[in-house]
Enzyme design. Structure first.
Site, PDB file in Angstrom:
ATOM      1  N   GLN A   8       1.491  -6.639  -3.582  1.00 58.35           N
ATOM      2  CA  GLN A   8       2.654  -6.455  -2.082  1.00 58.35           C
ATOM      3  C   GLN A   8       4.006  -5.755  -2.026  1.00 58.35           C
ATOM      4  O   GLN A   8       3.828  -4.621  -2.655  1.00 58.35           O
ATOM      5  CB  GLN A   8       2.358  -8.672  -1.867  1.00 58.35           C
ATOM      6  CG  GLN A   8       1.503  -8.437  -1.501  1.00 58.35           C
ATOM      7  CD  GLN A   8       1.061  -9.375  -2.936  1.00 58.35           C
ATOM      8  OE1 GLN A   8       1.098  -9.716  -3.895  1.00 58.35           O
ATOM      9  NE2 GLN A   8      -0.156  -8.837  -2.874  1.00 58.35           N
ATOM     10  N   ASP A  34       0.991  -0.896   0.344  1.00 64.79           N
ATOM     11  CA  ASP A  34      -0.004  -0.116  -0.368  1.00 64.79           C
ATOM     12  C   ASP A  34       0.615   1.507   0.178  1.00 64.79           C
ATOM     13  O   ASP A  34       0.712   2.310   1.183  1.00 64.79           O
ATOM     14  CB  ASP A  34      -0.818   0.166   0.576  1.00 64.79           C
ATOM     15  CG  ASP A  34      -1.341  -1.484   1.124  1.00 64.79           C
ATOM     16  OD1 ASP A  34      -2.375  -2.088   0.038  1.00 64.79           O
ATOM     17  OD2 ASP A  34      -2.186  -2.085   2.814  1.00 64.79           O
ATOM     18  N   LYS A  57       1.283   1.771  -5.129  1.00 59.86           N
ATOM     19  CA  LYS A  57       2.675   1.615  -6.450  1.00 59.86           C
ATOM     20  C   LYS A  57       1.150   1.773  -7.345  1.00 59.86           C
ATOM     21  O   LYS A  57       1.891   2.432  -8.758  1.00 59.86           O
ATOM     22  CB  LYS A  57       2.910  -0.033  -6.377  1.00 59.86           C
ATOM     23  CG  LYS A  57       3.501  -0.271  -5.304  1.00 59.86           C
ATOM     24  CD  LYS A  57       3.795  -1.723  -4.877  1.00 59.86           C
ATOM     25  CE  LYS A  57       2.618  -2.423  -4.843  1.00 59.86           C
ATOM     26  NZ  LYS A  57       2.015  -1.929  -2.867  1.00 59.86           N
TER      27      LYS A  57
HETATM   28  P1  GDP Z   1      -1.330   0.850  -3.444  1.00 64.90           P
HETATM   29  O1  GDP Z   1      -1.541  -1.019  -3.230  1.00 64.90           O
HETATM   30  O2  GDP Z   1       1.195   0.501  -3.383  1.00 64.90           O
HETATM   31  O3  GDP Z   1      -0.876   0.652  -5.163  1.00 64.90           O
HETATM   32  O4  GDP Z   1      -1.612   0.974  -3.117  1.00 64.90           O
HETATM   33  P2  GDP Z   1      -3.109   0.878  -2.106  1.00 64.90           P
HETATM   34  O5  GDP Z   1      -3.747   2.220  -3.295  1.00 64.90           O
HETATM   35  O6  GDP Z   1      -3.295   0.260  -1.140  1.00 64.90           O
HETATM   36  O7  GDP Z   1      -3.107   2.981  -0.903  1.00 64.90           O
HETATM   37  C1  GDP Z   1      -1.863   3.777  -1.530  1.00 64.90           C
HETATM   38  C2  GDP Z   1      -3.293   5.096  -1.300  1.00 64.90           C
HETATM   39  O8  GDP Z   1      -2.831   6.046  -0.853  1.00 64.90           O
HETATM   40  C3  GDP Z   1      -4.660   5.221  -1.568  1.00 64.90           C
HETATM   41  O9  GDP Z   1      -6.043   5.742  -1.394  1.00 64.90           O
HETATM   42  C4  GDP Z   1      -3.747   6.190  -2.866  1.00 64.90           C
HETATM   43  O10 GDP Z   1      -5.139   6.984  -3.755  1.00 64.90           O
HETATM   44  C5  GDP Z   1      -3.238   7.294  -1.498  1.00 64.90           C
HETATM   45  N1  GDP Z   1      -2.116   8.158  -2.246  1.00 64.90           N
HETATM   46  C6  GDP Z   1      -0.918   7.873  -3.276  1.00 64.90           C
HETATM   47  N2  GDP Z   1      -0.033   8.849  -3.320  1.00 64.90           N
HETATM   48  C7  GDP Z   1      -0.672   9.199  -2.442  1.00 64.90           C
HETATM   49  C8  GDP Z   1      -0.240  10.816  -2.257  1.00 64.90           C
HETATM   50  O11 GDP Z   1       0.860  11.600  -2.684  1.00 64.90           O
HETATM   51  N3  GDP Z   1      -0.451  11.843  -1.891  1.00 64.90           N
HETATM   52  C9  GDP Z   1      -2.276  11.285  -1.243  1.00 64.90           C
HETATM   53  N4  GDP Z   1      -2.439  11.929  -0.162  1.00 64.90           N
HETATM   54  N5  GDP Z   1      -2.477   9.729  -1.544  1.00 64.90           N
HETATM   55  C10 GDP Z   1      -2.041   9.287  -1.667  1.00 64.90           C
HETATM   56  P1  IMO Z   2      -0.957  -4.680  -2.294  1.00 66.15           P
HETATM   57  O1  IMO Z   2      -0.474  -4.818  -3.650  1.00 66.15           O
HETATM   58  C1  IMO Z   2      -0.905  -4.545   2.553  1.00 66.15           C
HETATM   59  C2  IMO Z   2      -1.556  -8.791   3.331  1.00 66.15           C
HETATM   60  C3  IMO Z   2      -2.232  -9.073   4.396  1.00 66.15           C
HETATM   61  C4  IMO Z   2      -1.402  -9.818   5.795  1.00 66.15           C
HETATM   62  C5  IMO Z   2      -0.175 -10.608   5.071  1.00 66.15           C
HETATM   63  C6  IMO Z   2      -0.770 -11.837   4.415  1.00 66.15           C
HETATM   64  O2  IMO Z   2      -2.284  -3.787  -2.309  1.00 66.15           O
HETATM   65  O3  IMO Z   2       0.681  -3.378  -1.442  1.00 66.15           O
HETATM   66  P2  IMO Z   2      -2.574 -13.121   2.346  1.00 66.15           P
HETATM   67  O4  IMO Z   2      -3.651 -12.747   1.820  1.00 66.15           O
HETATM   68  O5  IMO Z   2      -1.509 -12.864   1.262  1.00 66.15           O
HETATM   69  O6  IMO Z   2      -1.907 -14.271   2.357  1.00 66.15           O
HETATM   70  O7  IMO Z   2      -2.189 -12.104   3.703  1.00 66.15           O
HETATM   71  O8  IMO Z   2       0.384  -9.510   3.197  1.00 66.15           O
HETATM   72  N1  IMO Z   2      -0.758  -8.448   1.955  1.00 66.15           N
HETATM   73  C7  IMO Z   2      -1.282  -7.209   1.692  1.00 66.15           C
HETATM   74  N2  IMO Z   2      -0.992  -5.641   2.558  1.00 66.15           N
HETATM   75  N3  IMO Z   2      -1.274  -4.491   1.089  1.00 66.15           N
HETATM   76  C8  IMO Z   2      -1.174  -5.424   0.207  1.00 66.15           C
HETATM   77  O9  IMO Z   2      -1.546  -5.413  -1.343  1.00 66.15           O
HETATM   78  C9  IMO Z   2      -0.868  -7.198   0.855  1.00 66.15           C
HETATM   79  N4  IMO Z   2      -1.174  -8.361  -0.231  1.00 66.15           N
HETATM   80  C10 IMO Z   2      -0.746  -9.317   1.297  1.00 66.15           C
HETATM   81  O10 IMO Z   2      -2.651  -7.770   4.612  1.00 66.15           O
HETATM   82  O11 IMO Z   2      -0.779  -9.808   6.864  1.00 66.15           O
HETATM   83 MG    MG Z   3      -3.072  -2.188  -1.869  1.00 70.97          MG
END
Ligand code: GDP
Ligand code: IMO
Ligand code: MG
Length: 429
Positions: free
Chosen positions: A228, A14, A17
């Site tokens: 991840q 999260d 990416k």
């Molecule tokens: P990912 O799994 O790595 O793609 O990340 P996620 O989408 O799960 O979580 C990142 C969160 O941060 C999302 O809600 C994005 O919309 C938000 N986000 C990403 N970059 C920025 C930033 O520079 N500023 C703010 N405020 N939000 C961001």
């Molecule tokens: P993105 O691509 C955050 C975490 C789960 C748990 C552990 C194992 O959005 O960054 P699983 O279901 O994979 O066997 O769970 O990994 N986990 C993530 N946490 N972002 C993710 O993906 C995750 N994918 C798995 O919360 O701790």
């Molecule tokens: Mg994510």
């Protein structure tokens, strides 16, 4: 011949990416996912519309980038079809822009049930997403998994029959109290559902390895969307509090069929703070109101499960490890806007283990549980940075913070997130 640029999460997922991939896709021909499944949730905001991508690479949102679900992915067909429908409703030509590897493994209902049942019997829960990821990879490595090419073949019924019978027995072993197993795993129902998925998905399935290599030979731009992150890696993460694949650079290769010499830039993605969902050690976690404030300001709630994310300061000890393991060439620092709302910002520059300070990360759980963060303090109060069009326009405190990260890790920060919207990103040449 061109090289593929890779996006990799440096911490516990999260990091943003999806947003970086969305930027890179503006001139990319192909975006490919290498590992994981619908445990991933990549959020992209385009003109106020929020897209939560679980399986289809975020790059497809450019409208001209082919999205490939690579061979290293474990794929839940039901979730994929929902994503296809959603994107189609938003006007995307998914039919022409999505390809699925014939070698990607299929998630079946018992994988999800086993995932949940195993969590129940574990003394120490992992906090999985419950999407069946671990059990699906178990079947893959045990060599009894169902690949997309099997799903779409005439032998589906035969293979599925054998699998359902054996996994039903396994589930009854782990979850003897569950009286619904027979009803939930009725073979005919599963077969009907999965042969229906096969009919719909067959047109997308192909040899994506050859497709990728031909694209590079034709000098096309290929980007790899890591899912991840480094500390969730089955080998290099905080085992057993990890996912069941290799989201680090090695998994990028085996999950796509690209070779080491095909790789160009390796972008490590971080937030200006840190977060984690699920259980496991987390040295810079803040269990106080500062942690709560980061969660609220950064909207840190899981894209996939909605769980509140654990939050803390940025940890450069971990980042240095991620740089080493993945061979990072540059960084993206997201949420600079969020961290800039604090008066003072702490950054972890060492781990104090019983009086000895180290800058070397280790995944040993005992070490991680003992380690106390050594912080360096920075001035915050960046003000509104959403209007800044370049690095030079950022306030001095923000530049000092970024500059320190670069100095400590020894690679440049190329991308800086100043907000959640697509345009809210500074790119440094
Ligand atoms: P990912 O799994 O790595 O793609 O990340 P996620 O989408 O799960 O979580 C990142 C969160 O941060 C999302 O809600 C994005 O919309 C938000 N986000 C990403 N970059 C920025 C930033 O520079 N500023 C703010 N405020 N939000 C961001
Ligand atoms: P993105 O691509 C955050 C975490 C789960 C748990 C552990 C194992 O959005 O960054 P699983 O279901 O994979 O066997 O769970 O990994 N986990 C993530 N946490 N972002 C993710 O993906 C995750 N994918 C798995 O919360 O701790
Ligand atoms: Mg994510």
């Amino acid at each position: 011949m061109s090289k593929a640029d890779v996006v990799i999460g440096c911490f516990y997922g999260d990091e943003g990416k999806g947003k970086v991939i969305d930027y890179l896709a503006s001139d990319a021909d192909i975006a490919v996912r290498a590992t994981g499944g619908d445990n991933a949730g990549h959020t992209i905001r385009v003109d106020g519309v929020k897209y939560a991508m679980h399986l289809i690479p975020s790059g497809i949102l450019s409208g001209h980038t082919i999205g490939i679900v690579g061979n290293g992915v474990v794929l839940n067909p039901e979730v994929l079809l929902e994503e296809i429908d959603n994107l189609t409703e938003h006007g995307y030509d998914v039919e022409h822009y999505l390809k699925i590897s014939d070698k990607a493994h299929v998630i079946l209902p018992y994988h999800r049930m086993l995932d949940v049942a195993l969590e129940k019997v574990r003394k120490s829960r992992i906090g999985t997403t419950g999407k069946g990821i671990g059990p699906a990879y178990c079947d893959k490595f045990e060599r009894s998994g169902l690949r997309m090419e099997d799903l779409c073949s005439d032998s589906l019924k035969e293979k599925l029959e054998e699998l359902v019978a054996s996994r039903k027995a396994l589930l009854k072993f782990y979850d003897p109290e569950n009286r619904e197993i027979d009803a939930l795993l009725d073979f005919e129902t599963i077969y009907q559902a999965y042969s229906g998925y096969a009919r719909k998905l067959r047109p997308y399935v192909c040899d994506t390895v050859t497709l990728l290599h031909k694209a590079l030979e034709q000098d096309k731009k290929v980007i790899v969307e890591g899912a991840q992150a480094t500390l969730l890696d089955i080998d290099f993460g905080s085992y057993p509090y990890v996912t069941s694949s290799n989201p680090t650079i090695g998994g990028i290769l085996t999950g796509t069929g690209l070779s080491a010499s095909d790789i160009g830039n390796v972008y490590g993605i971080i937030k200006a703070y840190s977060s984690r969902v699920g259980e496991g050690p987390y040295v810079t976690e803040l269990l106080d109101e500062t942690g709560d404030r980061i969660r609220e300001l950064g909207h840190e709630y899981g894209t996939t499960t909605g769980r509140p994310r654990r939050c803390g300061w940025l940890d450069l000890v971990t980042l240095k490890y991620a740089k080493r393991v993945n061979g990072l060439t540059a960084l993206s620092v997201n949420h600079l806007d969020t961290i800039g709302k604090f008066d003072k910002i702490q950054v972890c520059v060492g781990y104090d283990c019983d009086g000895t300070v180290t800058e070397d990360f280790s995944t040993n759980l005992e070490f991680l549980n003992r380690a106390k963060p050594v912080y360096r303090e920075f001035d915050g109060n960046f003000g509104d940075i959403s209007h800044c069009g370049s690095f030079e326009e950022l306030p001095e405190n923000a530049r000092a913070y970024i500059g320190f990260i670069e100095e400590y890790i020894g690679i440049p920060v190329k991308f800086i997130g100043t907000g959640a919207e697509r345009e809210e990103m500074l790119v440094r040449e």
